[in-house]
Write an enzyme that holds these catalytic residues in place. Structure first.
Site, PDB file in Angstrom:
ATOM      1  N   ASN A   9      39.315  51.201  52.867  1.00  0.00           N
ATOM      2  CA  ASN A   9      38.105  52.029  52.899  1.00  0.00           C
ATOM      3  C   ASN A   9      36.895  51.103  52.898  1.00  0.00           C
ATOM      4  O   ASN A   9      36.572  50.490  51.882  1.00  0.00           O
ATOM      5  CB  ASN A   9      38.085  52.949  51.674  1.00  0.00           C
ATOM      6  N   LYS A  11      33.788  51.890  53.198  1.00  0.00           N
ATOM      7  CA  LYS A  11      32.610  52.499  52.574  1.00  0.00           C
ATOM      8  C   LYS A  11      31.360  52.237  53.426  1.00  0.00           C
ATOM      9  O   LYS A  11      31.443  52.268  54.646  1.00  0.00           O
ATOM     10  CB  LYS A  11      32.471  52.011  51.133  1.00  0.00           C
ATOM     11  N   HIS A  95      37.371  61.412  47.595  1.00  0.00           N
ATOM     12  CA  HIS A  95      37.173  60.089  46.998  1.00  0.00           C
ATOM     13  C   HIS A  95      36.289  60.197  45.758  1.00  0.00           C
ATOM     14  O   HIS A  95      35.382  61.022  45.686  1.00  0.00           O
ATOM     15  CB  HIS A  95      36.544  59.143  48.023  1.00  0.00           C
ATOM     16  N   GLU A  97      33.876  58.542  44.704  1.00  0.00           N
ATOM     17  CA  GLU A  97      32.434  58.409  44.953  1.00  0.00           C
ATOM     18  C   GLU A  97      31.854  59.695  45.533  1.00  0.00           C
ATOM     19  O   GLU A  97      30.720  60.059  45.230  1.00  0.00           O
ATOM     20  CB  GLU A  97      32.185  57.217  45.881  1.00  0.00           C
ATOM     21  N   GLU A 167      43.369  57.393  42.163  1.00  0.00           N
ATOM     22  CA  GLU A 167      42.288  56.462  41.800  1.00  0.00           C
ATOM     23  C   GLU A 167      41.982  56.562  40.299  1.00  0.00           C
ATOM     24  O   GLU A 167      41.357  57.539  39.876  1.00  0.00           O
ATOM     25  CB  GLU A 167      40.995  56.826  42.525  1.00  0.00           C
ATOM     26  N   GLY A 173      35.539  48.768  39.027  1.00  0.00           N
ATOM     27  CA  GLY A 173      34.207  48.245  38.775  1.00  0.00           C
ATOM     28  C   GLY A 173      33.692  48.462  37.361  1.00  0.00           C
ATOM     29  O   GLY A 173      32.486  48.458  37.131  1.00  0.00           O
ATOM     30  N   SER A 213      41.441  49.021  42.355  1.00  0.00           N
ATOM     31  CA  SER A 213      41.086  47.596  42.468  1.00  0.00           C
ATOM     32  C   SER A 213      42.300  46.722  42.784  1.00  0.00           C
ATOM     33  O   SER A 213      42.596  45.750  42.089  1.00  0.00           O
ATOM     34  CB  SER A 213      40.403  47.112  41.184  1.00  0.00           C
TER      35      SER A 213
END
Length: 250
Positions: A9, A11, A95, A97, A167, A173, A213
């Protein structure tokens, strides 16, 4: 036998020239013996060029999002028909985000899933808990609810078009790290949840990717777990050597 998949991905990274450069490097360097399905998800403005670039290769192209409507007065949005018309038949939905930054709800994501499936697109359906959910011990409930609300309404025959991507938002992060054992524990739970709802055939065939990650130095151990079928890769997908190291690890 379920598919092994490594999806990158990208992004909001890589302009047109950078997209061309990265794709050229991936095409040149991808190992001939790779058995995993390799997918890249550039930004919308580079999708058509990317699809044309990889047309005669083993690399697939995915969109990062799609609108739930067939068309209309939705400034700045992209429809499923627009994507399939340029040869893009896979889309990432749900996702973390999109959920956190753009406030996409489970109901909205479910509508997008329906639209994508109507256009015979493959859906990489993302879901996962936040740090507060993990710390409170509520992580299994959160994951089960996101699954049920997002994809459990679809027909059994549509599951052949679904790829799941777990996820753990708390491990992306944040400085926190999810162990391969934690990944396997959740993936096993996800597969069992699907088995209870749809039966062993679907549960055993659906690919469940890990999206927490993944990097070249941890990919092999994560991918060695029996219920982890690949990865949805973020930052490491932006460098050809790192991404291909992850592809090789599977």
């Amino acid at each position: 036998m379920r598919k092994k998949i490594v999806a990158g991905n990208w992004k909001m990274h890589k302009n047109a020239a950078q997209t061309e450069e990265l794709l050229s490097e991936l095409i040149t360097k991808i190992p001939a013996q790779t058995t995993a399905q390799v997918i890249v998800a550039p930004t919308f403005v580079n999708l058509q060029a990317a699809a044309a670039k990889v047309k005669n290769t083993t690399i697939g192209v995915s969109a990062q999002n799609v609108h739930q409507a067939e068309g209309g007065a939705f400034t700045g949005e992209i429809s499923a028909d627009m994507l399939t018309s340029i040869g893009v038949n896979t889309v990432i939905l749900g996702h973390s985000e999109r959920r956190a930054i753009f406030h996409e709800t489970d109901a909205l994501i479910a509508n997008k899933v329906d639209t994508a499936l109507k256009h015979d697109m493959t859906v990489i359906f993302c879901f996962g808990e936040e740090l507060k959910d993990r710390q409170s011990g509520n992580h299994f409930n959160i994951v089960e609810n996101q699954l049920r609300d997002g994809v459990f309404h679809i027909a059994k025959e549509s599951w052949s078009k679904i790829v799941l991507a777990y996820e753990p938002v708390w491990a992306i992060g944040t400085g926190e790290t999810a162990s391969p054992e934690q990944a396997q524990e959740m993936h096993e739970f996800i597969r069992e949840t699907i088995r209870k709802a749809f039966g062993a055939d679907i549960a055993d065939e659906v690919s469940i990717l890990y999206g927490g990650s993944v990097k070249p130095d941890n990919a092999k151990e994560i991918f060695s777990k029996p219920d982890v079928d690949g990865g949805l890769i973020g930052g490491a997908a932006l460098k050809a050597d790192d991404f291909l190291a992850i592809v090789t690890a599977i």
